[in-house]
Design an enzyme around this catalytic site. Structure first.
Site, mmCIF file in Angstrom:
data_model
loop_
_atom_site.group_PDB
_atom_site.id
_atom_site.type_symbol
_atom_site.label_atom_id
_atom_site.label_comp_id
_atom_site.label_asym_id
_atom_site.label_seq_id
_atom_site.Cartn_x
_atom_site.Cartn_y
_atom_site.Cartn_z
ATOM 1 C CE1 TYR A 119 19.524 40.912 27.601
ATOM 2 C CE2 TYR A 119 20.344 39.167 29.026
ATOM 3 C CZ TYR A 119 19.857 40.448 28.857
ATOM 4 O OH TYR A 119 19.712 41.257 29.948
ATOM 5 C CE LYS A 170 14.238 54.952 21.230
ATOM 6 N NZ LYS A 170 13.827 56.122 22.031
ATOM 7 C CG ASP A 203 12.114 56.670 25.057
ATOM 8 O OD1 ASP A 203 11.134 56.025 24.636
ATOM 9 O OD2 ASP A 203 12.660 57.574 24.383
ATOM 10 C CG ASP A 227 18.124 42.838 32.393
ATOM 11 O OD1 ASP A 227 17.901 42.210 33.448
ATOM 12 O OD2 ASP A 227 19.140 43.531 32.212
ATOM 13 C CG ASP A 231 16.834 45.239 38.002
ATOM 14 O OD1 ASP A 231 16.446 44.060 37.980
ATOM 15 O OD2 ASP A 231 18.013 45.560 38.291
HETATM 16 C C1 IPM Z 1 18.301 38.976 35.172
HETATM 17 C C2 IPM Z 1 19.788 39.199 35.157
HETATM 18 C C3 IPM Z 1 20.409 38.452 33.989
HETATM 19 C C4 IPM Z 1 19.824 39.038 32.721
HETATM 20 C C5 IPM Z 1 21.943 38.453 33.900
HETATM 21 C C6 IPM Z 1 22.584 38.055 35.192
HETATM 22 C C7 IPM Z 1 22.409 37.562 32.778
HETATM 23 O O1 IPM Z 1 20.077 40.552 35.120
HETATM 24 O O2 IPM Z 1 17.875 37.812 35.266
HETATM 25 O O3 IPM Z 1 17.545 39.953 35.130
HETATM 26 O O4 IPM Z 1 20.337 40.038 32.182
HETATM 27 O O5 IPM Z 1 18.850 38.487 32.235
HETATM 28 MN MN MN Z 2 18.327 41.821 35.367
#
Ligand code: IPM
Ligand code: MN
Ligand code: NAD
Length: 333
Positions: A119, A170, A203, A227, A231
């Protein structure tokens, strides 16, 4: 004295969910002074501003920042994400991205490194637009950055019932970064004999998060893996609309930033169907961090005990949780 909180609604569903979070905070009776900042993709399209230096300087003076989500179709990718959100994370040294997941009988937390990895913006492009174009994007991992993140994860695990930390990386392919993470993890583990440990390749962690997520207590991982895994964590614990996060400056040399895990969801913006619980829970994490733990706990209880009726609108969910918070106020201790 009331705490001062900067509020960045942002884009898409951001302002919609932030409005509900503030509604719930007010219902909890917390004395917060809020100052709204117009920032994000829509603001950029109107003004050309991403994050002016004066605004960043002003944000440093708050006790905390609450952010909805940023990102607008029509703005080139990265302009707002890097220029606003990542800039805040880096400049304010919000080195821990704490993402707790509770739901579907699960309770685990991801400690995501938040200032390094792929990042940082290391790399570049040459011969752009030619057949000989070269693009590189390196992953930056410092001993200091990895160690402070790993230490945070072990201290968190030591305070939890199961006292278990899993390193996710990884190491079989990313041998330089993986080796730094692995050695640091093992050295910090040796100082925490009360905490048990495990390691998963990222993975395989994706398989386990779907098929056997109960194996996890605390996961510690790098910025990009964190990240992606968070999700997934949201998706397996009741939906991304419930997943909260805290971008922490644990040294408290400036404000920490609280935001849902999800983005601006342009596909549902304006429809009144966004789930505000992720933002409400993020506001609860904010309150907890600034010393309003009792109100935070009441909000978390209200989120758990007042599940939205199927198909409820954003504001109906906010109303139901705000009401549940006021009911809790009158409960016998
Ligand atoms: C998150 C988002 C951010 C990230 C993006 C929008 C920069 O996806 O907070 O998870 O990748 O960290
Ligand atoms: Mn994210
Ligand atoms: P997203 O998280 O915005 O949406 C992914 C999917 O989840 C969509 O189908 C969306 O409708 C759904 N969703 C998200 N939040 C929801 C909620 N509260 N209730 C119900 N459904 C919800 O991810 P994306 O579409 O990849 O990104 C959209 C924009 O948001 C991009 O510009 C991205 O960079 C940005 N983004 C910002 C942040 C942030 O500000 N913290 C986080 C992630 C993505």
């Amino acid at each position: 004295m009331g705490k001062r909180v900067a509020v960045i609604g942002g884009d898409g569903i951001g302002p919609e969910v932030v409005a509900e979070a503030l509604k719930v905070v007010r219902a909890a009776g917390v004395d917060l002074e809020t100052v709204a900042y117009e920032l994000g993709g829509a603001h950029y399209l109107r003004t050309g501003e991403v994050l002016p230096d004066e605004t960043l300087a002003a944000l440093r003076d708050f006790d905390a920042i609450l952010l909805g989500a940023v990102g607008t179709p029509g703005v080139p990718p990265g302009v707002i994400e890097r220029g606003l959100l990542l800039r805040l994370r880096f400049e304010l040294d919000l080195y821990i991205n704490l993402r707790p997941f509770r739901g579907k009988g699960l309770d685990f937390v991801v400690v995501r490194e938040n200032t390094e990895g792929p990042y940082t913006g290391e790399g570049g492009v040459i011969r752009k637009g030619t057949p000989y174009e070269v693009a590189t994007q390196g992953s930056v991992n410092t001993r200091m950055g990895v160690e402070r993140c790993v230490r945070f994860a072990f201290e968190l695990a030591a305070a939890r019932a199961r006292k278990h930390v899993t390193l996710v990386h990884k190491t079989n392919v990313l041998t330089y970064a993986g080796d730094l993470w692995q050695r640091t993890f093992e050295e910090v583990a040796a100082e925490h004999t009360d905490v048990s440990t495990d390691y998963n390749h990222v993975d395989a962690a994706c398989i386990y998060l779907v098929e056997a997520p109960q194996r996890y207590d605390v996961i510690v991982t790098d910025n990009l893996f964190g990240d992606i895994l968070t999700d997934l964590g949201g998706a397996v614990t009741g939906g991304i609309g419930q997943a909260a996060s805290a971008n922490l400056n644990p040294a408290r040399t400036g404000p920490s930033l609280f935001e849902p895990v999800h983005g601006s969801a342009p596909d549902i913006a304006g429809t009144g169907t966004a789930n505000p619980i992720a933002c409400i829970r993020s506001a609860a994490m904010l309150l907890d961090f600034v010393g309003e733990g009792e109100a935070a706990a009441r909000i978390v209880r209200a989120c758990t005990e007042a599940p939205p009726s199927p198909g409820a609108s954003t504001s109906a969910i906010g109303d139901a949780i705000a009401f549940a918070v006021t009911q809790d106020l009158t409960k016998e201790p």
